[in-house]
Design a protein around this motif. Structure first.
Motif, PDB file in Angstrom:
ATOM      1  N   GLY A 153      -6.941   9.498  -1.367  1.00 21.58           N
ATOM      2  CA  GLY A 153      -6.932   8.052  -1.223  1.00 21.58           C
ATOM      3  C   GLY A 153      -5.553   7.457  -1.090  1.00 21.58           C
ATOM      4  N   ALA A 154      -5.317   6.347  -1.803  1.00 12.89           N
ATOM      5  CA  ALA A 154      -4.076   5.585  -1.688  1.00 12.89           C
ATOM      6  C   ALA A 154      -3.886   4.772  -2.963  1.00 12.89           C
ATOM      7  N   VAL A 155      -2.800   3.981  -3.000  1.00 12.78           N
ATOM      8  CA  VAL A 155      -2.525   3.104  -4.141  1.00 12.78           C
ATOM      9  C   VAL A 155      -2.266   1.694  -3.624  1.00 12.78           C
ATOM     10  N   ILE A 177       0.856  -1.181   0.000  1.00  7.28           N
ATOM     11  CA  ILE A 177       0.000   0.000   0.000  1.00  7.28           C
ATOM     12  C   ILE A 177       0.893   1.231   0.000  1.00  7.28           C
ATOM     13  N   GLN A 178       0.639   2.153  -0.909  1.00  8.13           N
ATOM     14  CA  GLN A 178       1.344   3.435  -0.944  1.00  8.13           C
ATOM     15  C   GLN A 178       0.400   4.532  -0.487  1.00  8.13           C
ATOM     16  N   ILE A 179       0.815   5.272   0.541  1.00  8.96           N
ATOM     17  CA  ILE A 179       0.103   6.484   0.932  1.00  8.96           C
ATOM     18  C   ILE A 179       1.077   7.648   0.804  1.00  8.96           C
ATOM     19  N   THR A 180       0.551   8.849   0.741  1.00 10.96           N
ATOM     20  CA  THR A 180       1.439   9.986   0.509  1.00 10.96           C
ATOM     21  C   THR A 180       0.758  11.285   0.921  1.00 10.96           C
ATOM     22  N   GLU A 203       0.980  -4.714 -10.796  1.00  9.46           N
ATOM     23  CA  GLU A 203      -0.310  -4.120 -11.138  1.00  9.46           C
ATOM     24  C   GLU A 203      -0.657  -3.114 -10.043  1.00  9.46           C
ATOM     25  N   SER A 204      -1.001  -1.894 -10.449  1.00  7.44           N
ATOM     26  CA  SER A 204      -1.262  -0.842  -9.470  1.00  7.44           C
ATOM     27  C   SER A 204      -2.662  -0.271  -9.663  1.00  7.44           C
ATOM     28  N   GLU A 205      -3.343  -0.028  -8.547  1.00  3.43           N
ATOM     29  CA  GLU A 205      -4.690   0.532  -8.580  1.00  3.43           C
ATOM     30  C   GLU A 205      -4.762   1.737  -7.655  1.00  3.43           C
ATOM     31  N   ILE A 206      -5.179   2.876  -8.203  1.00  2.00           N
ATOM     32  CA  ILE A 206      -5.425   4.073  -7.413  1.00  2.00           C
ATOM     33  C   ILE A 206      -6.807   3.951  -6.792  1.00  2.00           C
ATOM     34  N   VAL A 207      -6.900   4.161  -5.474  1.00  2.00           N
ATOM     35  CA  VAL A 207      -8.133   3.885  -4.738  1.00  2.00           C
ATOM     36  C   VAL A 207      -8.595   5.144  -4.006  1.00  2.00           C
ATOM     37  N   ALA A 208      -9.879   5.474  -4.168  1.00  2.00           N
ATOM     38  CA  ALA A 208     -10.509   6.499  -3.337  1.00  2.00           C
ATOM     39  C   ALA A 208     -10.977   5.815  -2.060  1.00  2.00           C
ATOM     40  N   VAL A 209     -10.328   6.098  -0.961  1.00  2.00           N
ATOM     41  CA  VAL A 209     -10.589   5.376   0.289  1.00  2.00           C
ATOM     42  C   VAL A 209     -11.888   5.878   0.921  1.00  2.00           C
TER      43      VAL A 209
END
Length: 276
Positions: free
Chosen positions: A232-234, A4-7, A243-249
């Motif tokens: 959100g996060a990735v 999980i990537q947060i920023t 495989e990467s998905e951008i997510v609206a948390v």
């Protein structure tokens, strides 16, 4: 392996404008079953000058039950030489003492994950050169592992061969050095934050991700950029490829910096005021 990537969380005990997003983000992270959490910088509102911003933010990070790695952002260690808060020895020492290393590598599942301090890029000093030497060695000694890079600033904003974007991306000379290293090694991912826009694309054989901020979006204060305004996060899934998905948390609030910038970053307002 799931990362999980947060920023760009922009936490602070004294300017708590965005702290409310931590509870829903933490709850979501814990439910993902991720193996690792990577924070790509601007952990704090003003850790570059305030110890308490870093210690407060790190206490929040320790609430996460999975392993975590962090690279600093410009609000954590400072920025370019001509900025109000340039990266210097004192600011780097503060981060390293209170938050940990400002660059790192981690091997797992046939991958080498590398975190860069992108705020050193453009200073053309001993710290920058030492990091380039460290990075070259990390690539050369990867022993067949594929590589994923994490940094605060993106390689570019609009085009791979663009000129100097100043505040926003890696400067052209340092960008070229990174391109050469990436081309010579199996770098599958370059993931960053900083822009407060969410975007996914490619540069040659490398996937590019701009992670969405977990704090705020920017409305009219800055120009439009590629991608979308999103909080959100990735989620990055690593196997033989990534495989990467951008997510609206769910549950997070899309605060708008324009509405509170006078309180949170008054220096940014002053920089934009016309000179009479």
């Amino acid at each position: 392996m799931k990362i999980i990537q947060i920023t760009d969380t922009h936490f602070s005990p004294n300017k708590p404008h965005f702290n409310g997003n931590w509870a829903p983000l933490l709850n979501w992270i814990e439910r993902t079953g991720a193996d690792l959490l990577v924070h790509t910088g601007d952990l704090t509102v003003d850790g570059a000058d305030k110890d308490e911003d870093i210690t407060f933010s790190m206490d929040l990070m320790r609430q996460v039950s999975i392993p975590m790695l962090i690279v600093p952002g410009n609000h954590d260690v400072g920025h370019l030489k001509d900025s109000d808060q340039p990266v210097n020895t004192e600011r780097l020492a503060r981060w390293r003492s209170l938050a940990g290393d400002d660059r790192w590598q981690e091997d797992a599942a046939g991958w080498r994950f590398i975190g860069l301090n992108s705020l050193l890029l453009g200073h053309e000093d001993e710290e920058e050169e030492a990091q380039f030497e460290w990075l070259a060695k990390a690539f050369e000694e990867r022993a067949g592992r594929r590589v994923a890079l994490f940094a605060h600033k993106p390689l570019f904003v609009d085009a791979p061969d663009e000129g100097d974007t100043g505040y926003w991306s890696v400067r052209p000379v340092q960008r070229r050095r990174l391109y050469d290293l990436i081309a010579a090694h199996d770098v599958a991912l370059f993931a960053s934050g900083h822009l407060h826009w969410a975007w996914q694309g490619r540069f040659d054989n490398t996937q590019l991700i701009w992670g969405p901020s977990a704090a705020f979006i920017i409305d009219k204060m800055e120009r439009e950029m590629p991608g979308e305004r999103l909080i959100g996060a990735v989620v990055h899934e690593f196997d033989t490829s990534v495989e990467s998905e951008i997510v609206a948390v769910p549950g997070m609030t899309a605060y708008v910096l324009d509405d509170v910038v006078h309180e949170v970053y008054p220096q940014a307002v002053k920089q934009r005021e016309p000179v009479e």
